[in-house]
Design a protein around this motif. Structure first.
Motif: not given
Length: 444
Positions: A362, A368-369
């Motif tokens: 992750n 995700d940015e």
């Protein structure tokens, strides 16, 4: 959609009015009003039913979220086993749509729903009948099944193969992870107290503890405190070094362990990237960025030391970073700047972590940015950014290094138990056990 149906009905009725003539206008208007009222009533009923269903779905999802949050804790209690079972049963009872609604302080659909591999391939190593000699391999842990098998079990298997006359058992220091695995996969892994209690109950006389931790940071401190509390229960207790060995006083201090890890990790990354050598990758404009966890603990200097070690080896296109950005020069934005200023146009990201768990999947390679992959791409400074999601524990040379650490501990006449307390270094010297200070970073 309901409004369109009503409109069509009204249009049809009004059309009938035009056809039948003025003589029936009043009767038709009354009929039209009745139809409209009935349509609106039907719409209202259906809307209410839909809202009621949505409320019930959300309530069911919220219940599961609360059950997950209840076991997302670092303390095991007498209710933990039941709470894990209840959370899984409630999750299994949800529909697919309801599962997507699960959201809590720490809960989300991935807690039970994410596929991280086959847990049945793992061995929790919580068996009894240990015998007099035990090697307890202690890890922070990971809920990613494939990584747990490749990295943690890989290390344990290597130690077991090298020590056939000793029983190898497992303990995790992260109760949050233990609970996650138990609730989702019904695999039961001992925490430190459970593992040490098991050793005492089985009559273990000689205990060797091998941490798989990267360094002497916070998690390592807690491990040492747990061992200290049980030391009188065994004839001998020995604790081996974590992966990077002694910390050292400043960023310039390196050792044989750090050199070995630097060489082994870099060689594996270069090979995985498809290059014959690090120099060949450098000529192609490739930089390797190894991402650790980072820590506010004094052991954070270990990351700076690893960068020093890379430099001393002549690995100019290798950079050390951390998720937490501690030390400061290891923050993502600082590493991006350093790589770009050095002129590299291609980047390979890989964990400087024992397991390729949540941080690797992750924080490093996520969509995700704020992931490192996203930030490197968003910088616009590089032609390509690739990731290698593999932990240190899966590298054979690293497994052999742990085996060597275990052997070195066994060869010592006395154990050095090192504990860094919040109030300073507390040194004891009882029953022939020498104690000084070591620490460990949470990095899984």
């Amino acid at each position: 959609m309901k409004r369109r149906i009503v409109a069509v009905v009204l249009a049809t009725v009004l059309g009938a009015v035009c056809i039948t003539g003025c003589g029936n206008t009043q009767e038709t208007v009354e009929s039209t009003a009745q139809v409209s009222t009935e349509a609106q009533a039907t719409q209202a009923t259906e809307t209410a039913a839909t809202e009621s269903t949505e409320d019930a779905d959300q309530a069911a999802a919220d219940e599961v979220a609360a059950l997950i949050d209840a076991i997302y804790v670092q303390e095991r209690t007498e209710n933990t086993d039941k709470q894990c079972a209840d959370a899984k049963a409630a999750w299994d009872a949800l529909t697919d749509a309801q599962k997507e609604l699960v959201e809590g302080e720490n809960a989300d659909p991935d807690y039970f729903g994410r596929d991280t591999g086959d847990a049945s391939k793992d061995d929790p190593r919580n068996q009894d009948e240990i015998g007099e000699n035990e090697i307890l391999v202690v890890s922070f842990g990971t809920s990613f099944n494939d990584s747990r098998v490749a990295d943690i079990k890989g290390i344990e298997d290597a130690i077991a193969a090298a020590n056939p006359d000793w029983s190898v058992r497992r303990a995790f220091t992260a109760q949050i992870i233990i609970n996650h695995i138990q609730a989702r996969d019904d695999e039961h892994i001992d925490n430190m107290d459970q593992a040490l209690d098991r050793a005492v109950a089985n009559g273990v006389k000689n205990l060797v503890v091998q941490p798989t931790h990267l360094m002497h940071g916070a998690e390592y401190d807690e491990l040492m405190e747990a061992v200290e509390a049980y030391k009188d229960q065994f004839a001998s207790v020995k604790v081996a070094e974590p992966l990077l060995g002694e910390v050292g006083s400043d960023a310039a201090v390196v050792n044989d362990d750090k050199k070995a890890v630097a060489e082994d990790l870099t060689a594996e990354a270069v090979k995985t990237a498809g290059y014959d050598s690090l120099d060949a990758a450098k000529e192609d404009g490739v930089a390797f960025v190894f991402m650790g966890h980072g820590t506010s603990h004094t052991a954070k200097v270990s990351y700076s030391q690893m960068q020093t070690q890379m430099n001393e080896l002549g690995y100019e296109n290798v950079f050390i970073g951390t998720v937490e950005g501690e030390p400061e020069e290891t923050a993502c934005e600082e590493v991006i700047k350093a790589v770009a200023e050095a002129g590299y146009t291609k980047v390979v990201l890989r964990p400087l972590m024992v397991v390729a768990g949540d941080h690797a999947n992750n924080d490093m390679a996520g969509e995700d940015e704020d992931s490192w992959l996203s930030q490197f791409n968003a910088s616009g400074k590089f032609d390509s950014v690739d990731t290698q999601i593999s932990g240190l524990g899966g590298i054979k040379a690293i497994q052999d290094l742990y085996v060597a650490h275990t052997a070195a501990a066994m060869a010592e006449k006395y154990i050095r138990i090192k504990i860094r307390m919040k109030i300073g270094i507390k040194i004891r010297n009882k029953i022939g056990i020498k104690i000084s200070n070591e620490s460990k970073d949470i990095n899984e």
